[in-house]
Design an enzyme around this catalytic site. Structure first.
Site, PDB file in Angstrom:
ATOM      1  N   THR A  85       8.759-126.751 -20.479  1.00  0.00           N
ATOM      2  CA  THR A  85       7.607-127.777 -20.451  1.00  0.00           C
ATOM      3  C   THR A  85       6.326-126.960 -20.938  1.00  0.00           C
ATOM      4  O   THR A  85       5.883-126.201 -20.602  1.00  0.00           O
ATOM      5  CB  THR A  85       7.506-128.175 -19.039  1.00  0.00           C
ATOM      6  OG1 THR A  85       8.805-128.565 -18.361  1.00  0.00           O
ATOM      7  CG2 THR A  85       6.335-129.022 -18.880  1.00  0.00           C
ATOM      8  N   LYS A 160       6.353-135.477 -20.159  1.00  0.00           N
ATOM      9  CA  LYS A 160       6.877-134.632 -19.278  1.00  0.00           C
ATOM     10  C   LYS A 160       5.557-134.334 -18.411  1.00  0.00           C
ATOM     11  O   LYS A 160       5.552-134.113 -17.060  1.00  0.00           O
ATOM     12  CB  LYS A 160       7.312-133.237 -19.761  1.00  0.00           C
ATOM     13  CG  LYS A 160       7.817-132.300 -19.051  1.00  0.00           C
ATOM     14  CD  LYS A 160       8.769-132.540 -17.745  1.00  0.00           C
ATOM     15  CE  LYS A 160       8.888-131.632 -16.729  1.00  0.00           C
ATOM     16  NZ  LYS A 160       9.625-132.126 -15.536  1.00  0.00           N
ATOM     17  N   LYS A 228       0.949-124.842 -13.715  1.00  0.00           N
ATOM     18  CA  LYS A 228       0.782-124.820 -15.174  1.00  0.00           C
ATOM     19  C   LYS A 228       1.025-126.210 -15.468  1.00  0.00           C
ATOM     20  O   LYS A 228      -0.008-126.560 -16.623  1.00  0.00           O
ATOM     21  CB  LYS A 228       2.053-124.041 -15.723  1.00  0.00           C
ATOM     22  CG  LYS A 228       2.274-123.905 -16.975  1.00  0.00           C
ATOM     23  CD  LYS A 228       3.167-124.730 -17.766  1.00  0.00           C
ATOM     24  CE  LYS A 228       4.628-124.404 -17.090  1.00  0.00           C
ATOM     25  NZ  LYS A 228       5.896-125.489 -17.468  1.00  0.00           N
TER      26      LYS A 228
HETATM   27  N1  LIG Z   1      12.748-125.187 -11.879  1.00  0.00           N
HETATM   28  C1  LIG Z   1      12.516-126.349 -12.307  1.00  0.00           C
HETATM   29  O1  LIG Z   1      12.736-127.227 -11.289  1.00  0.00           O
HETATM   30  C2  LIG Z   1      12.116-127.085 -13.587  1.00  0.00           C
HETATM   31  C3  LIG Z   1      11.545-126.534 -14.463  1.00  0.00           C
HETATM   32  N2  LIG Z   1      11.136-127.002 -15.653  1.00  0.00           N
HETATM   33  C4  LIG Z   1      10.258-126.057 -16.811  1.00  0.00           C
HETATM   34  O2  LIG Z   1      11.678-125.459 -17.362  1.00  0.00           O
HETATM   35  C5  LIG Z   1      10.824-124.115 -17.610  1.00  0.00           C
HETATM   36  C6  LIG Z   1      11.585-122.997 -16.986  1.00  0.00           C
HETATM   37  O3  LIG Z   1      11.435-123.089 -15.555  1.00  0.00           O
HETATM   38  P1  LIG Z   1      12.476-122.192 -14.719  1.00  0.00           P
HETATM   39  O4  LIG Z   1      13.779-121.816 -15.324  1.00  0.00           O
HETATM   40  O5  LIG Z   1      12.444-122.744 -13.240  1.00  0.00           O
HETATM   41  O6  LIG Z   1      11.545-120.813 -14.753  1.00  0.00           O
HETATM   42  P2  LIG Z   1      11.765-119.574 -14.402  1.00  0.00           P
HETATM   43  O7  LIG Z   1      10.417-118.949 -14.107  1.00  0.00           O
HETATM   44  O8  LIG Z   1      12.865-119.251 -13.532  1.00  0.00           O
HETATM   45  O9  LIG Z   1      12.300-119.009 -16.003  1.00  0.00           O
HETATM   46  C7  LIG Z   1      11.429-118.634 -16.858  1.00  0.00           C
HETATM   47  C8  LIG Z   1      12.310-118.055 -18.140  1.00  0.00           C
HETATM   48  O10 LIG Z   1      11.313-117.975 -19.079  1.00  0.00           O
HETATM   49  C9  LIG Z   1      11.189-116.332 -19.315  1.00  0.00           C
HETATM   50  N3  LIG Z   1       9.967-115.943 -20.023  1.00  0.00           N
HETATM   51  C10 LIG Z   1       8.989-115.886 -19.097  1.00  0.00           C
HETATM   52  N4  LIG Z   1       8.039-115.156 -19.892  1.00  0.00           N
HETATM   53  C11 LIG Z   1       8.674-114.863 -20.790  1.00  0.00           C
HETATM   54  C12 LIG Z   1       8.097-114.112 -22.271  1.00  0.00           C
HETATM   55  N5  LIG Z   1       6.786-113.676 -22.322  1.00  0.00           N
HETATM   56  N6  LIG Z   1       8.902-113.551 -23.087  1.00  0.00           N
HETATM   57  C13 LIG Z   1      10.323-114.002 -23.116  1.00  0.00           C
HETATM   58  N7  LIG Z   1      10.894-114.762 -22.031  1.00  0.00           N
HETATM   59  C14 LIG Z   1       9.946-115.095 -20.920  1.00  0.00           C
HETATM   60  C15 LIG Z   1      11.882-115.683 -18.374  1.00  0.00           C
HETATM   61  O11 LIG Z   1      12.584-114.593 -18.461  1.00  0.00           O
HETATM   62  P3  LIG Z   1      12.741-113.308 -17.545  1.00  0.00           P
HETATM   63  O12 LIG Z   1      14.269-113.519 -16.860  1.00  0.00           O
HETATM   64  O13 LIG Z   1      12.896-112.050 -18.394  1.00  0.00           O
HETATM   65  O14 LIG Z   1      11.622-113.570 -16.531  1.00  0.00           O
HETATM   66  C16 LIG Z   1      12.928-116.627 -17.842  1.00  0.00           C
HETATM   67  O15 LIG Z   1      13.987-116.825 -18.462  1.00  0.00           O
HETATM   68  C17 LIG Z   1       9.525-124.156 -17.292  1.00  0.00           C
HETATM   69  O16 LIG Z   1       8.705-124.645 -18.249  1.00  0.00           O
HETATM   70  C18 LIG Z   1       9.298-125.177 -16.240  1.00  0.00           C
HETATM   71  O17 LIG Z   1       8.232-125.928 -16.022  1.00  0.00           O
HETATM   72  C19 LIG Z   1      11.370-128.300 -15.796  1.00  0.00           C
HETATM   73  C20 LIG Z   1      12.000-129.061 -15.055  1.00  0.00           C
HETATM   74  C21 LIG Z   1      12.469-128.543 -13.710  1.00  0.00           C
HETATM   75  O1  LIG Z   2       9.392-130.068 -13.624  1.00  0.00           O
HETATM   76  C1  LIG Z   2      10.197-130.084 -12.552  1.00  0.00           C
HETATM   77  C2  LIG Z   2      11.058-131.135 -12.271  1.00  0.00           C
HETATM   78  O2  LIG Z   2      11.552-131.255 -10.978  1.00  0.00           O
HETATM   79  O3  LIG Z   2      11.189-132.102 -13.115  1.00  0.00           O
END
Ligand SMILES: NC(=O)C1=CN([C@@H]2O[C@H](COP(=O)(O)OP(=O)(O)OC[C@H]3O[C@@H](n4cnc5c(N)ncnc54)[C@H](OP(=O)(O)O)[C@@H]3O)[C@@H](O)[C@H]2O)C=CC1
Ligand SMILES: O=CC(=O)O
Length: 283
Positions: A85, A160, A228
């Site tokens: 996102t 989104k 965010k």
């Molecule tokens: N969780 C949810 O319910 C939902 C989330 N989303 C969206 O999906 C995305 C991921 O969410 P989610 O999986 O929950 O988030 P997490 O915080 O669990 O995971 C984030 C990921 O991004 C990586 N990351 C963060 N910063 C960096 C960087 N500087 N360089 C390289 N890798 C990086 C992390 O790596 P590392 O493991 O090393 O920290 C990890 O793999 C977000 O944009 C969120 O808004 C969308 C729908 C639902």
């Molecule tokens: O981005 C979060 C979700 O639940 O969708």
């Protein structure tokens, strides 16, 4: 989110190569048979299609366009699908860099949380290269229950952000209702039940309400990501001079919750910010 999505692709028989900044988080996928590459560039050069699931605009840009980023491994015939996102401007920048290599780009943020990701029930909000969309549709159908193709890059990101702006405000309103009910002597569990039977019923309320009443916030959607998304939605609204005062007020509460150390808890922990405001108004 990336891990369960990749896991579902593997279960469907796809040959998967993964990279994550913190390598240990790939271990469950490696034990299922995924291969590991040492950089996003190496993943991209070894795969036909690369999916990226990153935290925010900065990390999505870095992983796609930075040193050893995916773009360095892209070439004509390959596809890059960013399911993070992010805002429309970041998505367009990533798309421009990817397509400059001759590869195709699709943005495809998802609606649905950890459980829908595990169950293959996400909703894909895609935009960009339509032939790449058609090519990856069978993969999206493994990971999701529905998909929308919305035209030019930026429209998926905007969709989104609109959806998550509504979700973030709904959660704050729900939290206010739970706390008010308690204050006037009602059982908040009954509030959850009453809401579940009426026109404002939402799966989110039934799912999160009982744990919110117990002040438990097991993380499905991290609060820092909800904040965010509100921040990005506010910028999107400002870009077209659209007032979104309710979302702006909600954003302030998520910021307070972050300052209370709740960034990595589920976004339903925003109720703690309201409790803190209640307490400070009593002093
Ligand atoms: N969780 C949810 O319910 C939902 C989330 N989303 C969206 O999906 C995305 C991921 O969410 P989610 O999986 O929950 O988030 P997490 O915080 O669990 O995971 C984030 C990921 O991004 C990586 N990351 C963060 N910063 C960096 C960087 N500087 N360089 C390289 N890798 C990086 C992390 O790596 P590392 O493991 O090393 O920290 C990890 O793999 C977000 O944009 C969120 O808004 C969308 C729908 C639902
Ligand atoms: O981005 C979060 C979700 O639940 O969708």
């Amino acid at each position: 989110m990336g891990a369960p999505m990749a896991s579902n692709l593997m279960k469907a028989g796809c040959d998967i190569t993964v990279w994550n900044r913190t390598k240990s988080k790939c271990d469950p996928l490696l034990s299922l048979g995924a291969k590991f590459e040492s950089s996003p560039a190496r993943v991209a050069s070894s795969c036909d299609v690369t999916f990226a699931m990153l935290a925010d605009p900065e990390s999505a840009f870095e992983v796609a366009c930075g040193a050893n980023g995916a773009a360095e491994g892209m070439a004509a015939g390959k596809g890059y699908v960013d399911v993070s996102t992010v805002d429309d401007a970041t998505s367009k920048l990533i798309g421009k860099r990817i397509t400059s290599t001759g590869a195709s780009f699709l943005e495809a943020p998802v609606s649905g949380s950890k459980k829908p990701a595990e169950d293959g029930l996400l909703i894909f909000l895609t935009a960009g290269d339509e032939s790449l969309y058609k090519r990856v549709a069978p993969l999206l159908d493994v990971m999701g229950k529905s998909r929308f193709y919305l035209g030019d890059v930026g429209n998926g990101a905007a969709m989104k952000l609109v959806v998550n702006m509504v979700m973030g405000s709904m959660m704050v309103s729900f939290a206010e209702g739970l706390l008010l009910s308690e204050k006037v002597g009602l059982d908040p569990n009954t509030v959850v039940e009453v809401i579940s039977q009426g026109a404002i019923n939402a799966p989110m309320f039934s799912l999160k309400g009982p744990s919110m009443v117990k002040a438990a916030y097991p993380t499905a959607f991290p609060l820092k990501h909800q904040q965010k998304d509100l921040r990005l939605a506010l910028a999107l609204a400002e870009s077209v001079s659209q007032p979104i005062p309710t979302a702006a007020a909600a954003n302030e509460l998520y910021k307070v919750a972050k300052s209370l150390g709740l960034a990595d808890q589920d976004f339903s922990a925003v109720i703690e910010a309201l409790k803190a405001e209640m307490q400070s108004s009593q002093h």
